[in-house]
Scaffold this motif. Structure first.
Motif, PDB file in Angstrom:
ATOM      1  N   SER A 208       0.843  -1.279   0.216  1.00 52.46           N
ATOM      2  CA  SER A 208       0.034   0.093   0.030  1.00 52.46           C
ATOM      3  C   SER A 208       0.924   1.088   0.105  1.00 52.46           C
ATOM      4  O   SER A 208       0.694   2.261  -0.741  1.00 52.46           O
ATOM      5  CB  SER A 208      -0.972   0.243   1.217  1.00 52.46           C
ATOM      6  N   GLY A 211       4.049   0.227  -2.817  1.00 52.65           N
ATOM      7  CA  GLY A 211       3.550  -0.249  -3.994  1.00 52.65           C
ATOM      8  C   GLY A 211       2.891   1.248  -4.504  1.00 52.65           C
ATOM      9  O   GLY A 211       2.917   1.470  -5.629  1.00 52.65           O
ATOM     10  N   MET A 212       2.002   1.891  -3.876  1.00 54.07           N
ATOM     11  CA  MET A 212       1.434   3.124  -4.339  1.00 54.07           C
ATOM     12  C   MET A 212       2.205   4.073  -4.840  1.00 54.07           C
ATOM     13  O   MET A 212       2.213   4.922  -5.687  1.00 54.07           O
ATOM     14  CB  MET A 212       0.555   3.600  -3.276  1.00 54.07           C
ATOM     15  N   ASP A 213       3.425   4.242  -3.952  1.00 50.06           N
ATOM     16  CA  ASP A 213       4.617   5.202  -4.444  1.00 50.06           C
ATOM     17  C   ASP A 213       5.137   4.724  -5.716  1.00 50.06           C
ATOM     18  O   ASP A 213       5.378   5.690  -6.610  1.00 50.06           O
ATOM     19  CB  ASP A 213       5.625   4.990  -3.459  1.00 50.06           C
ATOM     20  N   PHE A 215       3.524   3.218  -8.134  1.00 47.19           N
ATOM     21  CA  PHE A 215       2.531   3.570  -8.973  1.00 47.19           C
ATOM     22  C   PHE A 215       2.802   4.857  -9.462  1.00 47.19           C
ATOM     23  O   PHE A 215       2.783   5.371 -10.589  1.00 47.19           O
ATOM     24  CB  PHE A 215       1.100   3.316  -8.518  1.00 47.19           C
ATOM     25  N   PHE A 216       2.630   5.897  -8.357  1.00 48.47           N
ATOM     26  CA  PHE A 216       2.779   7.419  -8.560  1.00 48.47           C
ATOM     27  C   PHE A 216       4.012   7.642  -9.308  1.00 48.47           C
ATOM     28  O   PHE A 216       3.898   8.617 -10.304  1.00 48.47           O
ATOM     29  CB  PHE A 216       2.441   8.121  -7.566  1.00 48.47           C
ATOM     30  N   THR A 218       5.583   5.600 -11.361  1.00 50.33           N
ATOM     31  CA  THR A 218       5.405   5.222 -12.755  1.00 50.33           C
ATOM     32  C   THR A 218       4.547   6.095 -13.369  1.00 50.33           C
ATOM     33  O   THR A 218       5.065   6.541 -15.049  1.00 50.33           O
ATOM     34  CB  THR A 218       4.736   3.692 -13.043  1.00 50.33           C
ATOM     35  N   VAL A 219       3.672   6.778 -13.097  1.00 51.72           N
ATOM     36  CA  VAL A 219       2.571   7.513 -13.672  1.00 51.72           C
ATOM     37  C   VAL A 219       3.412   8.849 -14.003  1.00 51.72           C
ATOM     38  O   VAL A 219       3.220   9.436 -15.213  1.00 51.72           O
ATOM     39  CB  VAL A 219       1.504   8.039 -12.922  1.00 51.72           C
ATOM     40  N   THR A 222       5.822   8.219 -16.867  1.00 47.88           N
ATOM     41  CA  THR A 222       5.240   7.887 -18.276  1.00 47.88           C
ATOM     42  C   THR A 222       4.884   9.213 -18.749  1.00 47.88           C
ATOM     43  O   THR A 222       5.226   9.396 -19.876  1.00 47.88           O
ATOM     44  CB  THR A 222       3.953   7.091 -17.717  1.00 47.88           C
TER      45      THR A 222
END
Length: 315
Positions: A208, A211-213, A215-216, A218-219, A222
Motif C-alpha cells: 500500500s 506499491g502506491m509510491d 505507481f505514482f 510510474t505515472v 510515463t
C-alpha cells in the motif's frame, strides 16, 4: 542470561541479537564492508547537506528534497549499523525490549519516508519537464515544506502498528532474535501466538505504501517520457532525460533491495537464513551509500560545488 531464554515471560526485558546466524566466526570480516559502507554513507550524506546549505544557488525544490533524502538515509543507517558493529566487534548482543521496538519503528518509518521523498522528487521532475513555466509557482518553499510534512506524517502513522502489535504479543519461548537488528517479522516470529495480523499488516504496508509510491512514480515518468519524446531533436531528448538519470538510479537502489528482502523473508523458506539476514542487513546500507554517490556524480551543481570547495582549499 540462559535463564531468560527458557523461562516464560510476556514482555522480555531484553532481546538477544545473534548478528548473522551461522556466520558468527566471520563477524569480524563481515564488519569491514559494513563499517566502510557506513562511513561512506555518513561522509556522503553530510557532504550533500553541507554543500546545499552553503550554496544559496542550490536552495530550490530538487535540492531541498535531496536534503530530506540525506537526513532519512543518515537516521535509517544510524539506527541499526552501530548496534550491528557492536555485535560484530564486541559480541554486545543484548538490546532492551523498548529499544528493540524503537529501532523497529525508526527503520520502517524512515524507509517509508525515503519512498515518499522519491515520489516528491518524481513530481518535481514531472513539473520541471512537463510544465517548466509553472515550476517556480507550483513548487514554492511552502509547498515543499507541506509535502515534506505529509511524507513524515504518513510514514509515522503507517509504521505505528509495527511496534504496537509487537508489544501486544506474548513471548514465552525465547528472546533470541536470529537477526542483526530488530526486523519486524524476525521479532514477532518469537511470539507464542497467532501473528497473522502482524504478517498481513507488513504485506499490506509494503504494497500500500511502497506499491502506491511505485505507481505514482510510474505515472510521473510515463508523462515525463511522453514529453521527452515530443522534443524536436535527439540532443534535446537526451539532455532532458539526463536530468532524470540520478533519480531513476535512486529509485532502483531503494525499491529493488526492499521488495527482494521483504518477499524473501516471508516466502524464501528454502533460502539459507544467513543469506536472508545478510541481504536484509545490507539493504539498510545500500540506499544511504548510493544516494550521495549517484547525486554527487550525476548532479552537475553538487559535483561542481564539491570540486570548487576542494580547489579553493588547495589554493
Amino acid at each position: 542470561m540462559s535463564d531468560s531464554n527458557t523461562t516464560d515471560f510476556t514482555n522480555p526485558s531484553t532481546f538477544i541479537l545473534l548478528g548473522i546466524p551461522g556466520l558468527e566466526a566471520a563477524h569480524i570480516w563481515i564488519s569491514i564492508p559494513f563499517c566502510t559502507m557506513y562511513a561512506i554513507a555518513l561522509l556522503g550524506n553530510f557532504t550533500i547537506l553541507f554543500i546545499v546549505k552553503r550554496e544559496t544557488s542550490l536552495h530550490e525544490p530538487m535540492f531541498y528534497f535531496l536534503c530530506m533524502l540525506a537526513v532519512t538515509d543518515l537516521v535509517m543507517s544510524t539506527s541499526t549499523v552501530p548496534k550491528m558493529l557492536s555485535i560484530f566487534w564486541f559480541n554486545s548482543r543484548e538490546i532492551s525490549f523498548s529499544a528493540c521496538l524503537t529501532q523497529m519503528y525508526f527503520v520502517y518509518s524512515f524507509s517509508a519516508m525515503e519512498s515518499g521523498i522519491l515520489v516528491a522528487m518524481a513530481f518535481d521532475r514531472y513539473v520541471a519537464i512537463c510544465h517548466p513555466l509553472r515550476h517556480s509557482t507550483t513548487l514554492t518553499n511552502s509547498v515543499v515544506a507541506k509535502i515534506g510534512l505529509a511524507v513524515v506524517l504518513r510514514s509515522c502513522i503507517f509504521t505505528l502498528p509495527y511496534p504496537f502489535l509487537a508489544r501486544q504479543w506474548p513471548y514465552c519461548r525465547t528472546n533470541i532474535i536470529p537477526h542483526s537488528y530488530c526486523r519486524h517479522i524476525a521479532v514477532v516470529n518469537l511470539a507464542c501466538t497467532d501473528i497473522r495480523i502482524s504478517s498481513y499488516y507488513g504485506l499490506f504496508n509494503l504494497f500500500s505504501v511502497n506499491g502506491m509510491d511505485v505507481f505514482f512514480i510510474t505515472v510521473s515518468y510515463t508523462q515525463i517520457l511522453r514529453a521527452i519524446f515530443r522534443l524536436p531533436t535527439k540532443d534535446a531528448q537526451l539532455k532532458t532525460f539526463g536530468t532524470c538519470i540520478s533519480h531513476l538510479c535512486a529509485i532502483l537502489a531503494l525499491y529493488i533491495p526492499d521488495f527482494f528482502s521483504s518477499l524473501t523473508q516471508r516466502f524464501g523458506h528454502n533460502v539459507p537464513r544467513h543469506f536472508l539476514v545478510l541481504i536484509a542487513s545490507v539493504y539498510l546500507l545500500v540506499p544511504p551509500v548510493l544516494h550521495p554517490i549517484i547525486y554527487g556524480v550525476r548532479t552537475k551543481q553538487i559535483w561542481g560545488r564539491l570540486l570548487q570547495l576542494f580547489f579553493h582549499k588547495e589554493t
